[in-house]
Design a protein around this motif. Structure first.
Motif, short mmCIF file in Angstrom:
data_model
loop_
_atom_site.label_atom_id
_atom_site.label_comp_id
_atom_site.label_asym_id
_atom_site.label_seq_id
_atom_site.Cartn_x
_atom_site.Cartn_y
_atom_site.Cartn_z
N ASP A 155 8.30 109.95 51.02
CA ASP A 155 8.72 108.80 50.22
C ASP A 155 9.33 109.32 48.92
OD1 ASP A 155 8.46 106.68 48.14
OD2 ASP A 155 7.54 105.54 49.75
N PHE A 156 10.56 108.91 48.62
CA PHE A 156 11.26 109.40 47.44
C PHE A 156 10.52 109.06 46.16
CE2 PHE A 156 14.29 108.83 43.95
CZ PHE A 156 14.98 110.03 43.97
N TRP A 157 9.87 107.89 46.13
CA TRP A 157 9.24 107.40 44.89
C TRP A 157 7.84 107.95 44.69
CZ3 TRP A 157 13.03 105.41 42.25
CH2 TRP A 157 14.07 104.75 42.91
N THR A 158 7.09 108.12 45.77
CA THR A 158 5.68 108.51 45.65
C THR A 158 5.38 109.92 46.16
OG1 THR A 158 5.05 107.68 47.84
CG2 THR A 158 5.06 106.09 46.00
N ASN A 159 6.33 110.52 46.90
CA ASN A 159 6.16 111.82 47.56
C ASN A 159 5.15 111.78 48.71
OD1 ASN A 159 8.00 113.12 45.80
ND2 ASN A 159 6.37 113.35 44.28
N LYS A 160 4.74 110.59 49.13
CA LYS A 160 3.83 110.49 50.27
C LYS A 160 4.51 111.02 51.52
CE LYS A 160 1.09 107.16 52.96
NZ LYS A 160 0.69 105.74 53.12
N PRO B 101 6.29 117.42 46.82
CA PRO B 101 5.07 116.83 47.40
C PRO B 101 3.76 117.41 46.90
CG PRO B 101 6.67 117.49 49.09
CD PRO B 101 7.08 118.13 47.82
N MET B 102 3.81 118.45 46.06
CA MET B 102 2.58 119.13 45.65
C MET B 102 2.33 118.88 44.17
SD MET B 102 2.77 122.74 47.70
CE MET B 102 1.09 123.10 47.17
N ALA B 103 1.30 118.10 43.88
CA ALA B 103 0.99 117.77 42.49
C ALA B 103 0.54 119.00 41.71
CB ALA B 103 -0.09 116.70 42.44
N PHE C 199 16.25 121.29 41.21
CA PHE C 199 16.22 121.34 42.67
C PHE C 199 14.87 120.79 43.13
CE2 PHE C 199 19.29 124.57 41.45
CZ PHE C 199 20.34 124.30 42.32
N ALA C 200 14.89 119.57 43.65
CA ALA C 200 13.68 118.92 44.16
C ALA C 200 13.49 119.36 45.60
CB ALA C 200 13.82 117.40 44.07
N ILE C 201 12.40 120.09 45.86
CA ILE C 201 12.19 120.76 47.14
C ILE C 201 11.18 119.97 47.97
CG2 ILE C 201 11.37 122.90 48.21
CD1 ILE C 201 12.19 124.28 45.49
N TYR C 202 11.56 119.70 49.22
CA TYR C 202 10.71 118.95 50.15
C TYR C 202 10.54 119.80 51.42
CZ TYR C 202 11.92 114.96 47.17
OH TYR C 202 12.10 114.09 46.11
#
Length: 376
Positions: free
Chosen positions: A236-241, A354-356, A287-290
């Motif tokens: 999820d783009f907004w929550t990273n779920k 995704p990793m807080a 760079f937002a890494i998923y």
């Protein structure tokens, strides 16, 4: 009008005797009617190129024919300010892309009729990702500027305008790939997932490039919807779920949120907030890494000066990066940039979205191959 039209006599009889120059052949209108808009756009493009040979011509057309992408961007005409018209944006943009025209958009909010705050917001939630993006309405129609319906709606629209500018490195990279390969920026899911029959009839979701899936709201009074996620890992783009794909899910979609999902294995390059291109340098590039299920992700960042024709002779910069999970860290490897364009001094920021607990790492862009470790 850049297409043959007669608002009084729609039989076309008034145009039968029209003769076009047609490279000296003096052809009848019967031969040239379908290519009228294409040739008009070509003439405009070539005229601008002669007038300002150091700059890229920018032409906008409503009508077109095969090959229009060589000369012009395109918008989808004088649409109505209705939900039915809004819903048509997705299949129109995607099919234009499949027809060879990737640089498309619509009149955000509709051109004819009267929008309201909800319709305008939902229209922006599609349009902010389209290559051609404008709020446009008939001069004698109702006002529909972002502030027209009050601060509540204005603030939501502002959110998506800001996000568009942040996503410009990603959008520009994807649009350059469309220019180079013919594969459009704004895609139907079936183009990316041709072996998945569940995507064949989806006309209310779309992909931006390979990596961003969007499921807009195109009906009034809805605050949730079903979304189909193809096989793989999605965030999820907004929550990273994190979600496993190959299934339909129900997601919340209050007015301030358009459902967006990032493909596992993607890296989304993003810039800083700005009010217009050129207000400030794209510094830093984040760079937002998923990562995918194996901890891998990759991307390319394309850059040039945005105005000149220098990109045709190596006046560009293409940087590739790969991310791999190693022990208790992610290792990011960036390539030596291809091309001669120099963006100036700036920083690169890398973050595992995704990793807080993951650290955000910032390094100077030194224009060379290197490896960066992100520990957690």
């Amino acid at each position: 009008m850049n297409e043959p039209a007669d608002f009084i006599d729609q039989t076309g009889k008034n145009q039968i005797d029209v003769v076009s120059y047609d490279e000296g052949e003096n052809s009848t209108h019967a031969k040239n009617r379908n290519v009228f808009a294409l040739l008009m756009s070509r003439a405009t493009y070539e005229g601008l190129a002669r007038l300002q040979p150091e700059r890229r011509p920018f032409v906008v057309t409503r009508a077109a024919y095969a090959g229009i992408q060589r000369y012009s961007t395109m918008w989808t005409g004088d649409s109505n300010s209705t939900w039915d018209s809004l819903a048509l944006n997705v299949p129109m943009f995607t099919t234009l892309g499949l027809s060879g025209e990737p640089f498309v958009g619509s009149d955000v909010g509709g051109f004819i009729g009267r929008a309201n705050g909800e319709l305008l917001v939902r229209s922006y939630q599609i349009g902010f990702l389209a290559p051609f993006f404008r709020n446009h309405h008939a001069i004698d129609g109702y006002d529909q500027e972002p502030w027209r319906f009050g601060k509540y709606y204005e603030d939501i629209i502002r959110k998506y305008l800001k996000l568009r500018y942040q996503l410009l490195p990603f959008l520009y990279t994807t649009l350059e790939a469309a220019h180079r390969t013919g594969v459009p920026l704004f895609r139907p899911l079936m183009l990316n997932y041709q072996d998945d029959s569940n995507t064949y009839n989806l006309d209310d979701q779309f992909m931006i490039g390979d990596d961003l899936l969007v499921a807009p709201i195109v009906k009034p009074d809805l605050t949730s919807r079903l979304v189909y996620l193809p096989k793989g890992i999605w965030y999820d783009f907004w929550t990273n779920k994190k979600y496993d794909g190959d299934k339909m899910i129900r997601v919340d979609a209050p007015l301030e949120t358009v459902p967006m999902f990032v493909r596992g294995g993607a890296v989304i390059p993003m810039g800083p907030e700005m009010r217009h291109v050129g207000e400030r340098p794209f510094d830093p590039i984040t760079f937002a890494i998923y990562p995918d299920e194996k901890g891998f992700a990759s991307a390319t960042l394309y850059e040039d000066d945005g105005n000149s024709l220098a990109y045709q002779s190596r006046g560009f910069r293409r940087t590739k990066l790969e991310v791999r999970h190693v022990a208790q860290a992610y290792v990011v490897k960036t390539s030596a940039p291809e091309g001669d364009y120099k963006p100036g001094a700036r920083n690169f920021v890398f973050v595992i979205k995704p990793m807080a607990t993951a650290k955000t790492v910032s390094v100077a862009d030194e224009g060379r191959a290197r490896a960066i470790e992100i520990r957690y």
